[in-house]
Design a protein around this motif. Structure first.
Motif, PDB file in Angstrom:
ATOM      1  N   LYS A 232     100.361  -6.214 -27.900  1.00 12.88           N
ATOM      2  CA  LYS A 232     100.940  -7.033 -28.964  1.00 12.88           C
ATOM      3  C   LYS A 232      99.875  -7.400 -29.981  1.00 12.88           C
ATOM      4  CE  LYS A 232     104.391  -9.419 -26.060  1.00 12.88           C
ATOM      5  NZ  LYS A 232     105.612  -9.279 -26.875  1.00 12.88           N
ATOM      6  N   LEU A 233     100.269  -7.536 -31.234  1.00  9.41           N
ATOM      7  CA  LEU A 233      99.375  -8.090 -32.242  1.00  9.41           C
ATOM      8  C   LEU A 233      99.510  -9.604 -32.216  1.00  9.41           C
ATOM      9  CD1 LEU A 233      99.797  -5.665 -35.282  1.00  9.41           C
ATOM     10  CD2 LEU A 233      98.005  -5.690 -33.551  1.00  9.41           C
ATOM     11  N   VAL A 234      98.389 -10.295 -32.038  1.00  7.10           N
ATOM     12  CA  VAL A 234      98.439 -11.753 -31.921  1.00  7.10           C
ATOM     13  C   VAL A 234      97.934 -12.460 -33.171  1.00  7.10           C
ATOM     14  CG1 VAL A 234      98.278 -11.668 -29.411  1.00  7.10           C
ATOM     15  CG2 VAL A 234      96.181 -11.847 -30.766  1.00  7.10           C
ATOM     16  N   GLU A 235      97.227 -11.735 -34.050  1.00  2.00           N
ATOM     17  CA  GLU A 235      96.770 -12.355 -35.300  1.00  2.00           C
ATOM     18  C   GLU A 235      96.459 -11.267 -36.316  1.00  2.00           C
ATOM     19  OE1 GLU A 235      93.827 -15.944 -36.869  1.00  2.00           O
ATOM     20  OE2 GLU A 235      93.936 -15.439 -34.744  1.00  2.00           O
ATOM     21  N   ILE A 236      96.828 -11.508 -37.571  1.00  2.00           N
ATOM     22  CA  ILE A 236      96.532 -10.604 -38.681  1.00  2.00           C
ATOM     23  C   ILE A 236      96.160 -11.460 -39.879  1.00  2.00           C
ATOM     24  CG2 ILE A 236      97.355  -8.722 -40.154  1.00  2.00           C
ATOM     25  CD1 ILE A 236      99.582  -8.203 -38.141  1.00  2.00           C
ATOM     26  N   GLY A 237      95.130 -11.041 -40.605  1.00  2.00           N
ATOM     27  CA  GLY A 237      94.772 -11.781 -41.800  1.00  2.00           C
ATOM     28  C   GLY A 237      93.602 -11.155 -42.522  1.00  2.00           C
ATOM     29  N   ALA A 238      93.285 -11.723 -43.693  1.00  2.00           N
ATOM     30  CA  ALA A 238      92.084 -11.300 -44.411  1.00  2.00           C
ATOM     31  C   ALA A 238      90.882 -11.502 -43.500  1.00  2.00           C
ATOM     32  CB  ALA A 238      91.928 -12.098 -45.699  1.00  2.00           C
ATOM     33  N   THR A 239      89.940 -10.584 -43.546  1.00  2.67           N
ATOM     34  CA  THR A 239      88.847 -10.574 -42.579  1.00  2.67           C
ATOM     35  C   THR A 239      88.105 -11.903 -42.530  1.00  2.67           C
ATOM     36  OG1 THR A 239      88.569  -8.198 -42.875  1.00  2.67           O
ATOM     37  CG2 THR A 239      86.722  -9.390 -41.907  1.00  2.67           C
ATOM     38  N   GLU A 240      87.727 -12.447 -43.664  1.00  2.00           N
ATOM     39  CA  GLU A 240      86.968 -13.701 -43.652  1.00  2.00           C
ATOM     40  C   GLU A 240      87.812 -14.863 -43.149  1.00  2.00           C
ATOM     41  OE1 GLU A 240      83.634 -14.293 -43.978  1.00  2.00           O
ATOM     42  OE2 GLU A 240      83.767 -12.128 -43.736  1.00  2.00           O
ATOM     43  N   ASP A 241      89.112 -14.865 -43.451  1.00  2.00           N
ATOM     44  CA  ASP A 241      89.988 -15.922 -42.931  1.00  2.00           C
ATOM     45  C   ASP A 241      90.026 -15.888 -41.408  1.00  2.00           C
ATOM     46  OD1 ASP A 241      90.679 -16.954 -45.391  1.00  2.00           O
ATOM     47  OD2 ASP A 241      92.460 -15.700 -45.603  1.00  2.00           O
ATOM     48  N   VAL A 242      90.163 -14.681 -40.854  1.00  2.00           N
ATOM     49  CA  VAL A 242      90.259 -14.551 -39.401  1.00  2.00           C
ATOM     50  C   VAL A 242      88.939 -14.915 -38.734  1.00  2.00           C
ATOM     51  CG1 VAL A 242      90.576 -12.902 -37.504  1.00  2.00           C
ATOM     52  CG2 VAL A 242      92.120 -12.854 -39.468  1.00  2.00           C
ATOM     53  N   PHE A 243      87.814 -14.481 -39.305  1.00  2.00           N
ATOM     54  CA  PHE A 243      86.524 -14.725 -38.661  1.00  2.00           C
ATOM     55  C   PHE A 243      86.036 -16.155 -38.840  1.00  2.00           C
ATOM     56  CE2 PHE A 243      86.363 -10.193 -38.163  1.00  2.00           C
ATOM     57  CZ  PHE A 243      85.503  -9.988 -37.093  1.00  2.00           C
TER      58      PHE A 243
END
Length: 334
Positions: A232-243
């Motif tokens: 499952k995908l648990v999170e998706i976002g712009a790279t800097e937002d996610v990190f």
């Protein structure tokens, strides 16, 4: 026929499920759901990173994108074309426009073939072979004419990966799927290959689906990133937002587990680290599949299946019943 120039997403996956049935003992069977409701899109010209533990479903996804695995349900669209609707000839033509770069540059190359023949093979299949084109591709990836007659064993690991990239570029693709392309290389060579991939993307207008375990590489190269756990995908976002502000506990645990090169830097809170082993995909936990290792799990997590939902910035979504609060600073900083 869809006009390719008007397609915003070069890869579009919707509610994709891939399941396998295997025997258990003499009479029993069990069903393994390798991908479970996966949905995402790779936009034209971007690098879309995909991360997660081994056994999470990343390799199954790649095999499905290339038609090796057949979806149990859901759809895969490549450059506007639904793979399930394509005839064999159309599917073969589409493969020229979407190429794969493998993890191990040695095992993916025929040791009996010269560099010339390795690159010439896809050119001949596509009907566009010329010696000049082979030389152009070698120069494009930083290998000179002296490489033409050498075999894979005569190259270093980094050179072999450059040769694999040249082969992938031969039919002039629009999309490259990069499956752990630098994980088998030394750190200094990794940087050279990453710089090459960035240069090629700028020169040729390529789109990348970049799959890796090394989070620092993903952060450096990707525009957006998706985190996969147990199919499952648990999170998706712009790279800097996610990190800088992960919202799912699993994402935060992956980031916290990455090595810190500077010993003087403050390490992240170790209470967020993943505990235990990845659950059996054939017998996953009820509700949230991460709950058995999650430090924030509640009773509710055992009964409800979380869905990807918007959280804060545009395009940042996470599948968690108790998402982490948004951070305003990078926790790497002291």
């Amino acid at each position: 026929m869809i006009a390719i120039d008007t397609v915003e997403e070069v890869i579009r996956v919707d509610d994709l499920e891939v399941s396998f049935t295997s025997r258990r003992g003499l009479t029993g069977k069990r069903r393994l759901r390798a991908l479970d409701g996966v949905s995402f899109g790779v936009r034209r010209g971007e690098t879309f990173g995909l991360v997660g533990e081994s056994g999470g479903g990343k390799s199954t996804l790649v095999r499905t994108l290339f038609g090796i695995n057949t979806p149990t349900s859901g759809s895969v669209r490549i450059l506007g074309h639904d793979l399930a609707q394509l005839r064999p000839a159309a599917r073969r033509a589409l493969r020229n426009r979407v190429q794969l770069v493998f993890q191990d540059p040695y095992s993916s190359l025929d040791p009996r073939m010269s560099a010339h023949d390795i690159i010439a093979e896809p050119l001949r299949i596509a009907g566009g072979y010329s010696r000049e084109r082979v030389l152009e591709l070698l120069e494009q990836v930083g290998l000179g004419p002296d490489a033409l007659d050498r075999r894979p064993a005569e190259f270093s690991g980094g050179q072999r990966q450059r040769l694999g990239i040249a082969r992938a570029l031969a039919p002039r693709p629009e999309v490259l799927v990069l499956d752990e392309p630098v994980s088998a290389l030394d750190a200094s060579v990794q940087a050279q290959v990453i710089n090459l991939l960035q240069d090629l993307q700028e020169q040729l207008g390529l789109s990348y689906l970049f799959i890796a375990h090394d989070l620092s590489v993903v952060r450096h190269l990707s525009d957006r990133v998706a985190v996969m756990h147990l199919g499952k995908l648990v999170e998706i976002g712009a790279t800097e937002d996610v990190f800088t502000s992960p919202r799912h506990p699993y994402t935060r645990a992956l980031i916290a587990s990455a090595p810190v090169p500077d010993p003087h830097r403050r390490r992240r809170d170790t209470s967020t680290l993943v505990r235990g082993e990845l659950p059996d995909a054939a017998n996953p936990p009820s509700g949230c599949t991460f709950r058995t290792r999650c430090p924030l799990a509640t009773d509710e997590c055992a009964t409800r299946i979380p869905e990807l939902a918007p959280l804060g910035p545009p395009d940042h979504v996470a599948a968690c019943l108790h998402p982490l609060p948004r951070s305003t600073k990078d926790e790497e900083n002291p």
